[in-house]
Design a protein around this motif. Structure first.
Motif, mmCIF file in Angstrom:
data_model
loop_
_atom_site.group_PDB
_atom_site.id
_atom_site.type_symbol
_atom_site.label_atom_id
_atom_site.label_comp_id
_atom_site.label_asym_id
_atom_site.label_seq_id
_atom_site.Cartn_x
_atom_site.Cartn_y
_atom_site.Cartn_z
ATOM 1 N N THR A 123 0.829 -1.212 0.000
ATOM 2 C CA THR A 123 0.000 0.000 0.000
ATOM 3 C C THR A 123 0.859 1.254 0.000
ATOM 4 O OG1 THR A 123 -0.116 0.077 2.431
ATOM 5 C CG2 THR A 123 -1.873 -1.106 1.278
ATOM 6 N N TYR A 124 0.297 2.296 -0.590
ATOM 7 C CA TYR A 124 0.813 3.656 -0.408
ATOM 8 C C TYR A 124 -0.178 4.368 0.510
ATOM 9 C CZ TYR A 124 3.746 3.043 -4.609
ATOM 10 O OH TYR A 124 4.665 2.613 -5.530
ATOM 11 N N HIS A 125 0.322 5.296 1.325
ATOM 12 C CA HIS A 125 -0.635 6.055 2.125
ATOM 13 C C HIS A 125 -0.120 7.455 2.430
ATOM 14 C CE1 HIS A 125 1.836 4.959 5.685
ATOM 15 N NE2 HIS A 125 1.170 5.911 6.338
ATOM 16 N N VAL A 126 -1.080 8.317 2.713
ATOM 17 C CA VAL A 126 -0.814 9.667 3.198
ATOM 18 C C VAL A 126 -1.366 9.750 4.615
ATOM 19 C CG1 VAL A 126 -1.510 12.105 2.997
ATOM 20 C CG2 VAL A 126 -0.804 10.833 0.959
ATOM 21 N N GLN A 127 -0.609 10.388 5.501
ATOM 22 C CA GLN A 127 -1.116 10.680 6.855
ATOM 23 C C GLN A 127 -1.088 12.184 7.058
ATOM 24 O OE1 GLN A 127 0.640 8.620 10.331
ATOM 25 N NE2 GLN A 127 0.558 10.582 11.427
ATOM 26 N N LEU A 128 -2.186 12.742 7.541
ATOM 27 C CA LEU A 128 -2.237 14.167 7.839
ATOM 28 C C LEU A 128 -2.973 14.394 9.144
ATOM 29 C CD1 LEU A 128 -5.270 15.607 7.080
ATOM 30 C CD2 LEU A 128 -4.555 14.795 4.829
ATOM 31 N N THR A 129 -2.587 15.454 9.848
ATOM 32 C CA THR A 129 -3.145 15.748 11.165
ATOM 33 C C THR A 129 -3.727 17.148 11.190
ATOM 34 O OG1 THR A 129 -1.515 14.309 12.233
ATOM 35 C CG2 THR A 129 -2.633 15.906 13.635
ATOM 36 N N ASP A 130 -4.937 17.257 11.744
ATOM 37 C CA ASP A 130 -5.611 18.544 11.879
ATOM 38 C C ASP A 130 -5.843 18.837 13.357
ATOM 39 O OD1 ASP A 130 -7.194 20.775 11.884
ATOM 40 O OD2 ASP A 130 -8.786 19.952 10.616
ATOM 41 N N PRO A 167 -6.247 6.189 -8.062
ATOM 42 C CA PRO A 167 -7.671 5.898 -7.873
ATOM 43 C C PRO A 167 -8.181 6.557 -6.596
ATOM 44 C CG PRO A 167 -6.351 4.007 -7.249
ATOM 45 C CD PRO A 167 -5.395 5.014 -7.821
ATOM 46 N N LYS A 168 -9.469 6.501 -6.373
ATOM 47 C CA LYS A 168 -10.050 7.097 -5.176
ATOM 48 C C LYS A 168 -9.472 6.413 -3.935
ATOM 49 C CE LYS A 168 -14.448 7.862 -5.223
ATOM 50 N NZ LYS A 168 -15.931 7.696 -5.145
ATOM 51 N N PRO A 169 -8.879 7.183 -3.018
ATOM 52 C CA PRO A 169 -8.297 6.570 -1.820
ATOM 53 C C PRO A 169 -9.357 6.229 -0.783
ATOM 54 C CG PRO A 169 -8.043 8.939 -1.715
ATOM 55 C CD PRO A 169 -8.680 8.646 -3.048
ATOM 56 N N GLU A 170 -9.009 5.307 0.101
ATOM 57 C CA GLU A 170 -9.828 5.032 1.279
ATOM 58 C C GLU A 170 -9.404 6.007 2.374
ATOM 59 O OE1 GLU A 170 -9.158 0.976 2.292
ATOM 60 O OE2 GLU A 170 -10.402 0.189 0.680
ATOM 61 N N VAL A 171 -10.360 6.764 2.914
ATOM 62 C CA VAL A 171 -10.056 7.776 3.929
ATOM 63 C C VAL A 171 -10.601 7.317 5.281
ATOM 64 C CG1 VAL A 171 -10.187 10.211 4.549
ATOM 65 C CG2 VAL A 171 -10.259 9.538 2.131
ATOM 66 N N ARG A 172 -9.766 7.414 6.298
ATOM 67 C CA ARG A 172 -10.154 7.038 7.657
ATOM 68 C C ARG A 172 -9.751 8.150 8.621
ATOM 69 N NH1 ARG A 172 -8.546 2.474 4.955
ATOM 70 N NH2 ARG A 172 -9.902 0.629 5.127
ATOM 71 N N ASN A 173 -10.434 8.181 9.776
ATOM 72 C CA ASN A 173 -10.191 9.234 10.763
ATOM 73 C C ASN A 173 -10.064 8.639 12.160
ATOM 74 O OD1 ASN A 173 -11.646 11.297 12.841
ATOM 75 N ND2 ASN A 173 -10.410 12.411 11.348
ATOM 76 N N LYS A 214 -10.803 16.414 11.784
ATOM 77 C CA LYS A 214 -9.953 16.678 12.941
ATOM 78 C C LYS A 214 -9.204 15.409 13.344
ATOM 79 C CE LYS A 214 -11.076 21.016 13.754
ATOM 80 N NZ LYS A 214 -10.089 22.105 13.602
ATOM 81 N N GLY A 215 -8.144 15.578 14.142
ATOM 82 C CA GLY A 215 -7.366 14.430 14.568
ATOM 83 C C GLY A 215 -6.449 13.958 13.453
ATOM 84 N N VAL A 216 -6.215 12.652 13.394
ATOM 85 C CA VAL A 216 -5.307 12.072 12.401
ATOM 86 C C VAL A 216 -6.120 11.376 11.317
ATOM 87 C CG1 VAL A 216 -3.305 10.591 12.026
ATOM 88 C CG2 VAL A 216 -3.629 11.700 14.246
ATOM 89 N N ASN A 217 -5.754 11.624 10.062
ATOM 90 C CA ASN A 217 -6.454 11.061 8.917
ATOM 91 C C ASN A 217 -5.469 10.282 8.045
ATOM 92 O OD1 ASN A 217 -9.136 12.882 9.050
ATOM 93 N ND2 ASN A 217 -7.350 14.162 9.441
ATOM 94 N N THR A 218 -5.949 9.196 7.466
ATOM 95 C CA THR A 218 -5.121 8.437 6.526
ATOM 96 C C THR A 218 -5.860 8.242 5.207
ATOM 97 O OG1 THR A 218 -5.917 6.314 7.412
ATOM 98 C CG2 THR A 218 -3.853 7.206 8.322
ATOM 99 N N LEU A 219 -5.094 8.289 4.125
ATOM 100 C CA LEU A 219 -5.596 7.994 2.785
ATOM 101 C C LEU A 219 -4.773 6.834 2.260
ATOM 102 C CD1 LEU A 219 -5.928 11.189 3.318
ATOM 103 C CD2 LEU A 219 -6.245 11.353 0.854
ATOM 104 N N VAL A 220 -5.440 5.775 1.811
ATOM 105 C CA VAL A 220 -4.742 4.545 1.449
ATOM 106 C C VAL A 220 -5.093 4.113 0.027
ATOM 107 C CG1 VAL A 220 -4.337 2.137 2.081
ATOM 108 C CG2 VAL A 220 -4.786 3.829 3.877
ATOM 109 N N TRP A 221 -4.040 3.695 -0.707
ATOM 110 C CA TRP A 221 -4.201 3.094 -2.028
ATOM 111 C C TRP A 221 -3.480 1.747 -2.051
ATOM 112 C CZ3 TRP A 221 -2.486 8.045 -1.188
ATOM 113 C CH2 TRP A 221 -3.230 9.111 -1.700
ATOM 114 N N ARG A 222 -4.030 0.793 -2.744
ATOM 115 C CA ARG A 222 -3.256 -0.423 -3.015
ATOM 116 C C ARG A 222 -2.164 -0.053 -4.005
ATOM 117 N NH1 ARG A 222 -6.114 -5.735 -4.683
ATOM 118 N NH2 ARG A 222 -6.737 -4.424 -6.444
ATOM 119 N N THR A 223 -0.973 -0.513 -3.736
ATOM 120 C CA THR A 223 0.178 -0.137 -4.566
ATOM 121 C C THR A 223 -0.057 -0.438 -6.040
ATOM 122 O OG1 THR A 223 1.695 -0.504 -2.712
ATOM 123 C CG2 THR A 223 2.643 -0.516 -4.910
#
Length: 254
Positions: A123-130, A167-173, A214-223
Motif C-alpha cells: 500500500t501507499y498512504h498519506v497521513q495528515l493531522t488537523d 484511484p479514489k483513496p480510502e479515507v479514515r479518521n 480533525k485528529g489524524v487522517n489516513t488515505l490509502v491506495w493499493r500499490t
C-alpha cells in the motif's frame, strides 16, 4: 427536659446567626490554549487510532537522510516529512515505482511497484493531522506532477502526455468510533490523473460532522492500483523520473 430544649434552641440560633454574618470570597479560574505545533507520530494506515507497528514493535518516523538511504527490506523505515502542526502532512508516499515498460506504439498502462524497505510493498498512504482550533474546520489535499517524466541522462528527453493515475483513496479518521472503517460521510475522495502544473484535489472534508477531518487522517491506495499512463510512440530506452507535489490547505467550513 426544658434545659435540653433550651440548649438545642440556642445551638440552632447560633448557627443561624453565623450564616447571616458569614463571608463569601471568589477565586478566579483561568485556562488558556496555544496552537499545537508538535510533530505527529505515525499511525496504522488502516486504523489511525493505533500507532504504527511492525509486528509488536512500534515504528517511528524517520527523517534522517542517512537512515533512509540505509533502509533495506529486512530493516525498513517509515519516512516522515517532519512537518509540524497545527495542520500537517505527516507522511506521503516515499517512492512511486512502476513496472518496467517495453517500447510500444500503443498507449500503455503500468502498475505501481512499491518498495518494502519503505513499507510500501502493498500500500501507499498519506497521513495528515488537523489540530486547528475549533473555529477552523476542514482541509483540502491536492497533488500534481512538478514536470513531465524526464530522462535521467544528459538528453533530458521527456514523456510528454504521460500521467500518474491515483484511484479514489480510502479515507479514515482517528476520532471515529470505528476508526478502522472507511469514512465516506465526512470526506470526498476522487480519482485523479496527475499532470504537470495542474493541481488535482485528491480528498477534502465534506458533510456536517462536527469533528470532520480533525485528529489524524489516513488515505490509502493499493500499490498495484496506482498506475502510469504512457501514450504510444513517445518513449526511448532510458530511465525517466518526475516529482509529485502534495499540498494540504485549510478551508473554512461551518
Amino acid at each position: 427536659m426544658k434545659k435540653k430544649l433550651g440548649l438545642l434552641f440556642f445551638s440552632l440560633l447560633s448557627a443561624h446567626l453565623f450564616c447571616l454574618n458569614g463571608q463569601a470570597e471568589e477565586t478566579d479560574a483561568i485556562m488558556s490554549f496555544a496552537e499545537n505545533h508538535d510533530t505527529a507520530g505515525p499511525v496504522m494506515p488502516y486504523n489511525p487510532s493505533l500507532p504504527f507497528t511492525d509486528g509488536e514493535k512500534k515504528v517511528p518516523f524517520t527523517t534522517d537522510e542517512d537512515g533512509i538511504n540505509k533502509a533495506t527490506d529486512d530493516q525498513p523505515v517509515l519516512v516522515g516529512t517532519g512537518s509540524q502542526g497545527p495542520l500537517s502532512l505527516d507522511h506521503i508516499p516515499t517512492h512511486f515505482g512502476f513496472e518496467h515498460g517495453k517500447l510500444s506504439d500503443g498507449h500503455q498502462f503500468y502498475s505501481g511497484v512499491g518498495k518494502k524497505k519503505f513499507y510500501e510493498g502493498e500500500t501507499y498512504h498519506v497521513q495528515l493531522t488537523d489540530n486547528l482550533e475549533a473555529g477552523q474546520i476542514g482541509w483540502t489535499l491536492t497533488a500534481q506532477m512538478r514536470e513531465h517524466f524526464t530522462s535521467k541522462d544528459e538528453s533530458l528527453h521527456q514523456l510528454r502526455g504521460a500521467m500518474i493515475h491515483l484511484p479514489k483513496p480510502e479515507v479514515r479518521n482517528s476520532l471515529n468510533k470505528e476508526a478502522q472503517k472507511v469514512d465516506t460521510l465526512n470526506f470526498e475522495a476522487s480519482n485523479v490523473d496527475l499532470v504537470p502544473n495542474v493541481s488535482s484535489t485528491v480528498a477534502e472534508t465534506n458533510g456536517g460532522g462536527r469533528l470532520r477531518g480533525k485528529g489524524v487522517n489516513t488515505l490509502v491506495w493499493r500499490t498495484q492500483d496506482v498506475k502510469i499512463s504512457v501514450p504510444g510512440g513517445i518513449g526511448q530506452a532510458r530511465e525517466y523520473g518526475t516529482t509529485v507535489i502534495w499540498t494540504l490547505t485549510a478551508k473554512s467550513e461551518k
